[in-house]
Design a protein around this motif. Structure first.
Motif, PDB file in Angstrom:
ATOM      1  N   ARG A 240      69.876 -48.369 167.969  1.00 33.93           N
ATOM      2  CA  ARG A 240      70.990 -48.622 168.893  1.00 33.93           C
ATOM      3  C   ARG A 240      71.896 -47.400 168.992  1.00 33.93           C
ATOM      4  O   ARG A 240      72.378 -47.075 170.073  1.00 33.93           O
ATOM      5  CB  ARG A 240      71.777 -49.850 168.446  1.00 33.93           C
TER       6      ARG A 240
ATOM      7  N   ARG B 296      70.015 -44.823 171.153  1.00 29.70           N
ATOM      8  CA  ARG B 296      70.056 -45.184 172.577  1.00 29.70           C
ATOM      9  C   ARG B 296      71.418 -44.864 173.182  1.00 29.70           C
ATOM     10  O   ARG B 296      71.513 -44.330 174.288  1.00 29.70           O
ATOM     11  CB  ARG B 296      69.764 -46.675 172.759  1.00 29.70           C
ATOM     12  N   THR B 297      72.469 -45.212 172.456  1.00 31.94           N
ATOM     13  CA  THR B 297      73.822 -44.958 172.961  1.00 31.94           C
ATOM     14  C   THR B 297      74.087 -43.464 173.042  1.00 31.94           C
ATOM     15  O   THR B 297      74.677 -42.977 174.015  1.00 31.94           O
ATOM     16  CB  THR B 297      74.862 -45.656 172.067  1.00 31.94           C
ATOM     17  N   ARG B 298      73.615 -42.711 172.046  1.00 39.53           N
ATOM     18  CA  ARG B 298      73.788 -41.256 172.074  1.00 39.53           C
ATOM     19  C   ARG B 298      73.087 -40.667 173.301  1.00 39.53           C
ATOM     20  O   ARG B 298      73.617 -39.806 173.984  1.00 39.53           O
ATOM     21  CB  ARG B 298      73.243 -40.627 170.794  1.00 39.53           C
TER      22      ARG B 298
ATOM     23  N   ALA C 236      72.569 -42.133 176.114  1.00 39.47           N
ATOM     24  CA  ALA C 236      73.369 -42.489 177.297  1.00 39.47           C
ATOM     25  C   ALA C 236      74.554 -41.538 177.452  1.00 39.47           C
ATOM     26  O   ALA C 236      74.863 -41.095 178.577  1.00 39.47           O
ATOM     27  CB  ALA C 236      73.851 -43.933 177.207  1.00 39.47           C
TER      28      ALA C 236
ATOM     29  N   ARG D 200      77.821 -46.631 166.907  1.00 41.98           N
ATOM     30  CA  ARG D 200      77.324 -47.052 168.219  1.00 41.98           C
ATOM     31  C   ARG D 200      78.473 -47.555 169.095  1.00 41.98           C
ATOM     32  O   ARG D 200      78.650 -47.134 170.230  1.00 41.98           O
ATOM     33  CB  ARG D 200      76.281 -48.163 168.017  1.00 41.98           C
TER      34      ARG D 200
ATOM     35  N   MET E 148      80.793 -44.718 170.497  1.00 50.69           N
ATOM     36  CA  MET E 148      80.249 -43.990 171.657  1.00 50.69           C
ATOM     37  C   MET E 148      80.301 -44.865 172.906  1.00 50.69           C
ATOM     38  O   MET E 148      80.667 -44.380 173.985  1.00 50.69           O
ATOM     39  CB  MET E 148      78.824 -43.514 171.379  1.00 50.69           C
ATOM     40  N   GLU E 149      79.954 -46.148 172.781  1.00 50.21           N
ATOM     41  CA  GLU E 149      80.032 -47.057 173.933  1.00 50.21           C
ATOM     42  C   GLU E 149      81.467 -47.188 174.427  1.00 50.21           C
ATOM     43  O   GLU E 149      81.708 -47.286 175.632  1.00 50.21           O
ATOM     44  CB  GLU E 149      79.486 -48.442 173.568  1.00 50.21           C
TER      45      GLU E 149
ATOM     46  N   LEU F  99      82.175 -44.148 176.555  1.00 49.86           N
ATOM     47  CA  LEU F  99      81.320 -43.922 177.728  1.00 49.86           C
ATOM     48  C   LEU F  99      82.050 -44.121 179.051  1.00 49.86           C
ATOM     49  O   LEU F  99      81.940 -43.269 179.953  1.00 49.86           O
ATOM     50  CB  LEU F  99      80.077 -44.810 177.671  1.00 49.86           C
TER      51      LEU F  99
END
Length: 174
Positions: free
Chosen positions: A2, A5-7, A9, A151, A154-155, A158
């Motif tokens: 997870r 994936r976020t990184r 994005a 995670r 970072m979200e 974003l």
């Protein structure tokens, strides 16, 4: 996975941006893109270090946090909702300096995967819900909550990155 994936994005939002676009500031007092990414890198590195130190302390028989945790069994989203106020300030250790370009900070963010892989090996065999290091705002977070915080964090940033990128485009910064 997870976190990775976020990184990806976050890094996808930074693709193709110039140093001038990364350094452009919408208004005084607001972070530019390179500062947001610098903050993400500093916060993640600091968080990984604290998890590592909590694991070392646990192994040495002197846990960083040995008491009850009001956050036990809670998701990071629940913890943040209960402990953060709007527009919280970053701790000094994660406050951006404005040095280095966006490309440099994006490369540093990309390189954060390797320390996480090493940390995973370092945590093997430990009771992760008992390996605790307090967060400066949210109180005691166990290793799994701290990893999920990376995670989440970072979200959390974003939308800010997307908003600044759109403002850069509107301003016509080359």
């Amino acid at each position: 996975n997870r976190i990775a994936r976020t990184r990806r994005a976050v890094l996808a939002e930074l693709e193709g941006l110039s140093p001038a676009q990364g350094a452009w500031r919408e208004e005084d007092g607001m972070w530019n893109l390179q500062e947001v990414v610098e903050h993400l890198v500093l916060a993640e590195r600091g968080g990984v270090h604290l998890i590592w130190e909590a694991a070392n302390a646990w192994r040495a028989g002197a846990p960083v946090w040995a008491g009850e945790s009001q956050n036990e069994g809670r998701t990071i989203e629940e913890i943040i909702a209960a402990t953060w106020q709007p527009k919280e300030k970053a701790p000094p250790s994660a406050e951006p300096t404005g040095r280095w370009s966006l490309g440099s900070w994006a490369a540093q963010l990309r390189s954060c995967d390797a320390p996480l892989e090493d940390l995973a090996r370092h945590l093997e065999g430990l009771p992760l819900h008992k390996v605790i290091y307090p967060h400066f705002l949210s109180g005691p977070l166990d290793a799994l909550q701290r990893l999920d915080f990376i995670r989440f964090h970072m979200e959390y940033h974003l939308p800010q990155i997307r908003r600044i990128r759109a403002a850069v485009a509107r301003a016509g910064i080359p």
